[in-house]
Design a protein around this motif. Structure first.
Motif, PDB file in Angstrom:
ATOM      1  N   SER A 200      73.294  49.856 -20.038  1.00  0.00           N
ATOM      2  CA  SER A 200      72.150  48.962 -20.152  1.00  0.00           C
ATOM      3  C   SER A 200      72.532  47.732 -20.962  1.00  0.00           C
ATOM      4  O   SER A 200      72.852  47.826 -22.147  1.00  0.00           O
ATOM      5  N   GLY A 306      73.098  48.100 -15.493  1.00  0.00           N
ATOM      6  CA  GLY A 306      71.694  47.713 -15.408  1.00  0.00           C
ATOM      7  C   GLY A 306      71.325  46.702 -16.462  1.00  0.00           C
ATOM      8  O   GLY A 306      72.181  46.124 -17.142  1.00  0.00           O
ATOM      9  N   ILE A 308      70.468  43.265 -18.082  1.00  0.00           N
ATOM     10  CA  ILE A 308      70.915  41.911 -17.721  1.00  0.00           C
ATOM     11  C   ILE A 308      72.208  41.932 -16.920  1.00  0.00           C
ATOM     12  O   ILE A 308      72.543  40.946 -16.257  1.00  0.00           O
ATOM     13  N   ALA A 310      72.623  43.550 -14.287  1.00  0.00           N
ATOM     14  CA  ALA A 310      72.291  43.604 -12.856  1.00  0.00           C
ATOM     15  C   ALA A 310      72.308  42.207 -12.217  1.00  0.00           C
ATOM     16  O   ALA A 310      73.026  41.989 -11.231  1.00  0.00           O
ATOM     17  N   PRO A 311      71.548  41.230 -12.745  1.00  0.00           N
ATOM     18  CA  PRO A 311      71.621  39.900 -12.111  1.00  0.00           C
ATOM     19  C   PRO A 311      72.967  39.207 -12.312  1.00  0.00           C
ATOM     20  O   PRO A 311      73.325  38.306 -11.535  1.00  0.00           O
ATOM     21  N   VAL A 340      75.507  48.594  -9.129  1.00  0.00           N
ATOM     22  CA  VAL A 340      74.513  47.834  -9.866  1.00  0.00           C
ATOM     23  C   VAL A 340      73.156  48.496  -9.660  1.00  0.00           C
ATOM     24  O   VAL A 340      72.825  48.957  -8.570  1.00  0.00           O
ATOM     25  N   SER A 341      72.367  48.571 -10.710  1.00  0.00           N
ATOM     26  CA  SER A 341      71.041  49.178 -10.623  1.00  0.00           C
ATOM     27  C   SER A 341      70.087  48.251  -9.886  1.00  0.00           C
ATOM     28  O   SER A 341      70.067  47.046 -10.140  1.00  0.00           O
ATOM     29  N   ASN A 343      66.940  48.567 -10.289  1.00  0.00           N
ATOM     30  CA  ASN A 343      65.733  48.491 -11.116  1.00  0.00           C
ATOM     31  C   ASN A 343      65.751  47.327 -12.100  1.00  0.00           C
ATOM     32  O   ASN A 343      64.712  46.950 -12.632  1.00  0.00           O
ATOM     33  N   GLY A 344      66.932  46.777 -12.369  1.00  0.00           N
ATOM     34  CA  GLY A 344      67.036  45.644 -13.274  1.00  0.00           C
ATOM     35  C   GLY A 344      66.386  45.912 -14.611  1.00  0.00           C
ATOM     36  O   GLY A 344      66.558  46.963 -15.219  1.00  0.00           O
ATOM     37  N   ALA A 345      65.561  44.959 -15.068  1.00  0.00           N
ATOM     38  CA  ALA A 345      64.925  45.061 -16.385  1.00  0.00           C
ATOM     39  C   ALA A 345      63.817  46.105 -16.420  1.00  0.00           C
ATOM     40  O   ALA A 345      63.323  46.432 -17.499  1.00  0.00           O
TER      41      ALA A 345
END
Length: 370
Positions: A200, A306, A308, A310-311, A340-341, A343-345
């Motif tokens: 994370s 996941g 930050i 992720a983007p 990469v997750s 679900n992001g944030a």
């Protein structure tokens, strides 16, 4: 016995549904009369619904299908993070019904003031959920710090120590570390893989290790403090008192520099900004070094990035993979899968809500008052 049987039936519907009552009896080994009584109780509580028709085997007659209901029972997921508060309502089918985020500066904050703002958000979301016919059964809260039981031991970026969060929140609420709940969010709302290391990326860098569908927390709840794995022994000072920790290279502050948001950083990266690209390169290299240590110690087959990360994954992926490959080539040949997750944030707040959903399914008699 009845409480145990209610759990057996609801778990069967959760795992294998929709099923007819006859199918449930065959699957659980309970009598049809017992199953009908239990399904009736679960229908009354709003945990299941009956609709449509399914066939019991090739020769059986179609019967009414029993399935989880998303119309009445729901869980509340909450998150206090460094720069926002978040809440989401998830129904029993794990469909997200409401999601709200409030920007905030929670660094060095007063717990009572922050949790008062969270209470206001809870009231707003609860009222909207009730207006949609949902009854919120319970809540769980994700926090960026170490947790023992219901006590938040230390959240350095918030400036909180030894805070009984649920008492200040004035709401029956489970509390857990943000990275652990984000890992559970990935388990229940992401890929569904049962074994992986979730990383994370936030202001700090945390990790959650999921083994056979369960988060490993360690003796004192400190497992997963990846942000304080030393990447460069003589590197920059870290807030933990050490030097060269992963966080000083790959935490949000290090990545943003003078930029004001992750969205701004993504735009700069897409435009080829050299300073932004260099920051991501350093972060990816450092992350690869830290993950190499995690792989040697834990041997995960899959690593999920996941928060930050992720983007930023399109700009981090190459350097992370390169660092892992260079350091693991002699030991194991093939590095673990890197993903990469999706679900992001939202991963932690989803995991928090999912924690309550799991409790309902595991013990509906107690949680639903049956």
């Amino acid at each position: 016995m009845r409480a145990r049987n209610l759990a057996v039936v609801l778990q069967a519907v959760h795992r294998d549904g929709p099923l007819t009552r006859a199918g449930l009896a065959e699957l659980t080994g309970l009598t049809k009369t017992t199953v009908s009584s239990l399904v009736g109780a679960l229908l009354e509580a709003g945990a299941v619904s009956e609709s449509g028709a399914v066939r019991d085997g090739e020769r059986g007659r179609p019967g009414v299908a029993v399935a989880l209901s998303g119309h009445r029972v729901a869980a509340l997921g909450l998150e206090v993070n460094i720069d926002y508060l978040a809440a989401c309502v998830v129904d029993l089918t794990r469909s997200v019904r409401l999601r709200r985020t409030r920007p905030a500066d929670n660094r060095g904050s007063d717990p009572a003031e922050v949790l008062q703002r969270l209470r206001d958000l809870v009231k707003e979301v609860t009222a909207e959920a009730e207006g949609a016919g949902l009854r919120i059964i319970g809540a769980a809260l994700a926090v960026p710090g170490t947790v023992e039981g219901d006590l938040l031991r230390n959240a350095p970026h918030l400036g909180w120590r030894d805070v009984r969060v649920a008492d200040l929140l004035d709401l029956p609420c489970a509390v857990d570390n943000e990275a652990n709940l984000a890992a559970l969010g990935e388990l229940w709302f992401g890929s569904g893989a049962a074994d992986f290391l979730y990383v994370s990326g936030e202001i700090g860098v945390g990790a959650g290790l999921v083994v056979d569908g369960t988060v490993f927390r360690g003796t004192y709840g400190l497992a997963g403090e990846l942000g304080h794995v030393v990447v460069t022994p003589d590197g920059p000072a870290c807030r933990c008192g050490g030097r060269g920790c992963l966080e000083v290279y790959a935490g949000q502050d290090a990545l943003l520099g003078e930029l004001d948001s992750v969205a701004t950083l993504v735009t700069a990266l897409a435009e080829g900004d050299r300073r932004a690209l260099d920051a991501c390169g350093r972060a990816g290299d450092a992350l690869g070094v830290a993950l190499t240590s995690a792989v040697h110690l834990l041997d995960p087959g899959r690593i999920v990035l996941g928060g930050i990360f992720a983007p930023l994954f399109p700009w981090l992926e190459s350097s992370v993979r390169g660092a892992l490959a260079a350091r693991l080539r002699q030991m194991r040949g093939t590095p673990p899968a890197l993903a990469v997750s999706a679900n992001g944030a939202d991963a932690a707040v989803l995991g928090a809500a999912g924690l309550i959903i799991q409790r309902i399914v595991a013990d509906p008699a107690d949680v639903l008052g049956l």
